[in-house]
Design an enzyme around this catalytic site. Structure first.
Site, mmCIF file in Angstrom:
data_model
loop_
_atom_site.group_PDB
_atom_site.id
_atom_site.type_symbol
_atom_site.label_atom_id
_atom_site.label_comp_id
_atom_site.label_asym_id
_atom_site.label_seq_id
_atom_site.Cartn_x
_atom_site.Cartn_y
_atom_site.Cartn_z
ATOM 1 N N SER A 47 1.100 -1.318 -0.372
ATOM 2 C CA SER A 47 -0.005 -0.117 0.071
ATOM 3 C C SER A 47 1.359 1.411 -0.093
ATOM 4 C CB SER A 47 -1.318 -0.093 1.180
ATOM 5 O OG SER A 47 -1.902 0.919 1.562
ATOM 6 N N LYS A 106 -1.831 -1.131 -4.166
ATOM 7 C CA LYS A 106 -2.693 0.423 -3.849
ATOM 8 C C LYS A 106 -1.881 1.453 -3.525
ATOM 9 C CE LYS A 106 -4.672 0.266 0.602
ATOM 10 N NZ LYS A 106 -5.804 -0.788 1.045
ATOM 11 N N LEU A 107 -2.839 2.669 -4.453
ATOM 12 C CA LEU A 107 -2.281 3.384 -4.714
ATOM 13 C C LEU A 107 -3.192 4.487 -3.830
ATOM 14 C CD1 LEU A 107 -1.073 4.480 -8.032
ATOM 15 C CD2 LEU A 107 0.208 3.700 -6.101
ATOM 16 N N LYS A 108 -2.937 5.102 -2.435
ATOM 17 C CA LYS A 108 -3.859 5.972 -1.297
ATOM 18 C C LYS A 108 -4.179 6.923 -2.902
ATOM 19 C CE LYS A 108 -4.101 4.341 1.956
ATOM 20 N NZ LYS A 108 -5.038 3.127 3.123
ATOM 21 N N ASP A 156 -7.222 3.257 -3.247
ATOM 22 C CA ASP A 156 -8.141 3.225 -1.792
ATOM 23 C C ASP A 156 -8.277 4.846 -1.042
ATOM 24 O OD1 ASP A 156 -9.032 2.806 0.361
ATOM 25 O OD2 ASP A 156 -6.946 1.631 1.500
ATOM 26 N N ASN A 208 -10.277 5.980 1.574
ATOM 27 C CA ASN A 208 -10.485 6.290 2.732
ATOM 28 C C ASN A 208 -11.126 7.529 3.038
ATOM 29 O OD1 ASN A 208 -7.082 5.061 3.537
ATOM 30 N ND2 ASN A 208 -8.578 4.236 3.863
ATOM 31 N N GLU A 226 -11.492 1.005 -3.628
ATOM 32 C CA GLU A 226 -11.759 1.083 -2.330
ATOM 33 C C GLU A 226 -12.252 1.720 -1.566
ATOM 34 O OE1 GLU A 226 -8.229 -0.697 -0.131
ATOM 35 O OE2 GLU A 226 -9.084 -0.410 1.848
ATOM 36 N N ASP A 253 -13.804 -1.070 2.422
ATOM 37 C CA ASP A 253 -12.742 -1.577 3.276
ATOM 38 C C ASP A 253 -13.695 -0.770 5.182
ATOM 39 O OD1 ASP A 253 -10.597 -0.688 5.794
ATOM 40 O OD2 ASP A 253 -9.094 0.045 4.156
ATOM 41 N N LYS A 293 -10.310 -6.450 7.879
ATOM 42 C CA LYS A 293 -9.613 -6.197 9.115
ATOM 43 C C LYS A 293 -9.161 -7.143 9.872
ATOM 44 C CE LYS A 293 -8.248 -1.839 6.435
ATOM 45 N NZ LYS A 293 -7.846 -0.731 6.204
ATOM 46 N N GLY A 353 -4.672 -4.392 5.652
ATOM 47 C CA GLY A 353 -3.575 -4.041 6.693
ATOM 48 C C GLY A 353 -3.235 -2.896 7.430
HETATM 49 O O1 OSB Z 1 -7.086 2.022 4.809
HETATM 50 O O2 OSB Z 1 -6.147 -0.422 4.000
HETATM 51 C C1 OSB Z 1 -6.335 1.059 4.864
HETATM 52 C C2 OSB Z 1 -3.610 2.277 7.364
HETATM 53 C C3 OSB Z 1 -3.748 2.526 8.304
HETATM 54 C C4 OSB Z 1 -5.360 2.398 8.378
HETATM 55 C C5 OSB Z 1 -6.317 1.848 6.933
HETATM 56 C C6 OSB Z 1 -5.133 2.053 5.391
HETATM 57 C C7 OSB Z 1 -4.096 1.421 6.007
HETATM 58 C C8 OSB Z 1 -3.227 1.129 4.454
HETATM 59 C C9 OSB Z 1 -1.854 0.393 4.959
HETATM 60 O O3 OSB Z 1 -3.595 1.025 4.102
HETATM 61 C C10 OSB Z 1 -1.578 -0.991 4.659
HETATM 62 C C11 OSB Z 1 -0.624 -1.903 5.486
HETATM 63 O O4 OSB Z 1 -0.854 -2.154 6.763
HETATM 64 O O5 OSB Z 1 0.235 -1.459 4.306
HETATM 65 MG MG MG Z 2 -8.562 0.773 3.042
#
Ligand code: OSB
Ligand code: MG
Length: 368
Positions: free
Chosen positions: A135, A161-163, A188, A190, A213, A238, A262, A290
């Site tokens: 990620s 995965k790109l935020k 992702d 969020n 996501e 998520d 998760k 994660g």
């Molecule tokens: O949205 O998946 C998420 C880390 C902290 C809080 C939310 C997220 C994440 C990650 C990290 O994307 C994933 C990783 O542990 O490598």
């Molecule tokens: Mg996520």
């Protein structure tokens, strides 16, 4: 099994690279470990709550307080307990799922270590290695992003995965796709987008993404369902997935065709297994998310991802993607996979000297 006492351990682990998402930037993981002492031996759990209540309403100081004040005393008050009892025992306490998950994990680890069974075996895992991805946080420029992704590709990762967030979406995705043609790519958000962004987000369809996501708010299944009808890319949830029930509602609403599981977000490994089973029966792909875990939580994630329904690579990268030194033996990439631990329980050993050198703070809770 009798729970005799519980020790909570807080330890700050510096990240090798800042991790930036639409909800903020982290440079240090503030880890809360749970050590359950039972009549049959001890076990480890990890609470994945973050420092700030920006990903979910949970935050690490709150999780510790809930554990100390309500969760641990309620379990200590029992004459005898097994991990399978824990969800029902803690049901009267609303929410606080990642705190509950950590306590259940520690009790389950103790129970499995005593029996000599691995967590993967307990969960019905079918694989001895799991495919993983990485990620990648938001960077200051597209050039920097390309360098970071190139580094991970060189390490062996084949899924990235790109935020994304408003202002950091189509352009960085286009650039990464142009440079890395065969890379499996997903994004992702969020919860950073709103219904009015649907037209814009549809531009992501041209990049052959595995999934998008959580683009919208966690309680907004309707917008996810509307979006899913208008985009060819699969929609994955998520933050919206907090229980087996919420998963069923989301699937019925057409809000997702893929689910990120998760352990912390859904309240534990036992609930995670139920969600997995539901998704398998409904033909919905799942993968393991994660939360920047230490080796303890990572071991649990790898075991979970060994179950048959986990058909997509997890956000379970190698330890060195997060930390210069982990508090357990490190998880290392073998090709684009991690090995599933085979030892009893979580199958990892916590390095007590490492904890001490990081200035771990311990609180011991004895009920009797
Ligand atoms: O949205 O998946 C998420 C880390 C902290 C809080 C939310 C997220 C994440 C990650 C990290 O994307 C994933 C990783 O542990 O490598
Ligand atoms: Mg996520």
């Amino acid at each position: 099994m009798r729970l005799e006492s519980v020790e909570l351990i807080r330890v700050k682990m510096p990240l090798v690279r800042p991790f930036r998402t639409s909800f903020g930037e982290q440079t240090v993981r503030d880890v809360l470990l749970v050590n359950a002492y039972t009549g049959d031996g001890h076990g480890w759990g990890e609470c994945v709550a973050q420092v700030d209540p920006f990903y979910s309403e949970e935050f690490i100081d709150g999780a510790q307080m809930v554990l100390e004040t309500w969760l641990i005393p309620q379990v200590l008050a029992q004459q005898s307990v097994v991990a399978e009892d824990v969800p029902e025992l803690l049901k009267n306490i609303k929410g606080h799922r990642s705190a509950k998950a950590a306590l259940e994990m520690a009790i389950l680890d103790a129970q499995l270590r005593a029996r000599g069974h691995s967590l993967s075996r307990y969960l019905g895992g079918v694989r001895d290695t799991v495919e993983v991805g990485v990620s990648v946080g938001i960077t200051n420029s597209v050039d920097e992003l390309l360098d970071v992704v190139a580094g991970y590709v060189a390490d062996g990762y084949t899924r990235v995965k790109l935020k994304i967030e408003p202002g950091w979406d189509v352009e960085p995705v286009r650039a990464v796709r142009a440079r890395f043609n065969d890379l499996r790519l997903q994004v992702d958000a969020n919860t950073a987008y709103r219904v009015g962004d649907i037209e814009h987000l549809k531009k992501l369809d041209e990049f052959g993404l595995l999934l998008i996501e959580q683009p919208f708010e966690e309680d907004d299944l309707a917008t996810h369902a509307l979006f899913a009808q208008q985009i060819s890319t699969a929609v994955c949830l998520d933050e919206s997935i907090v229980s087996t029930r919420s998963t069923e509602v989301a699937i019925d609403a057409g809000a997702c065709s893929i689910v990120n599981i998760k352990v912390g977000r859904v309240g534990g490994l036992i609930e995670s297994r139920k969600i997995h089973d539901l998704c398998v029966s409904r033909g919905v792909d799942v993968w393991c998310g994660g939360m920047l875990e230490s080796g303890v939580g990572r071991a649990a994630n790898v075991a979970l991802a060994s179950m048959s329904g986990f058909t997509l690579p997890g956000d379970i990268s190698a330890s060195n993607r997060y930390f210069a030194q982990d508090i357990t033996e490190p998880f290392e990439l073998v090709g684009s996979c991690l090995k599933v631990p085979t030892g009893p329980g979580l199958g990892v050993t916590v390095d007590q000297e490492m904890l001490a050198s990081l200035g771990a703070v311990r609180t011991h809770i004895t009920g009797r």
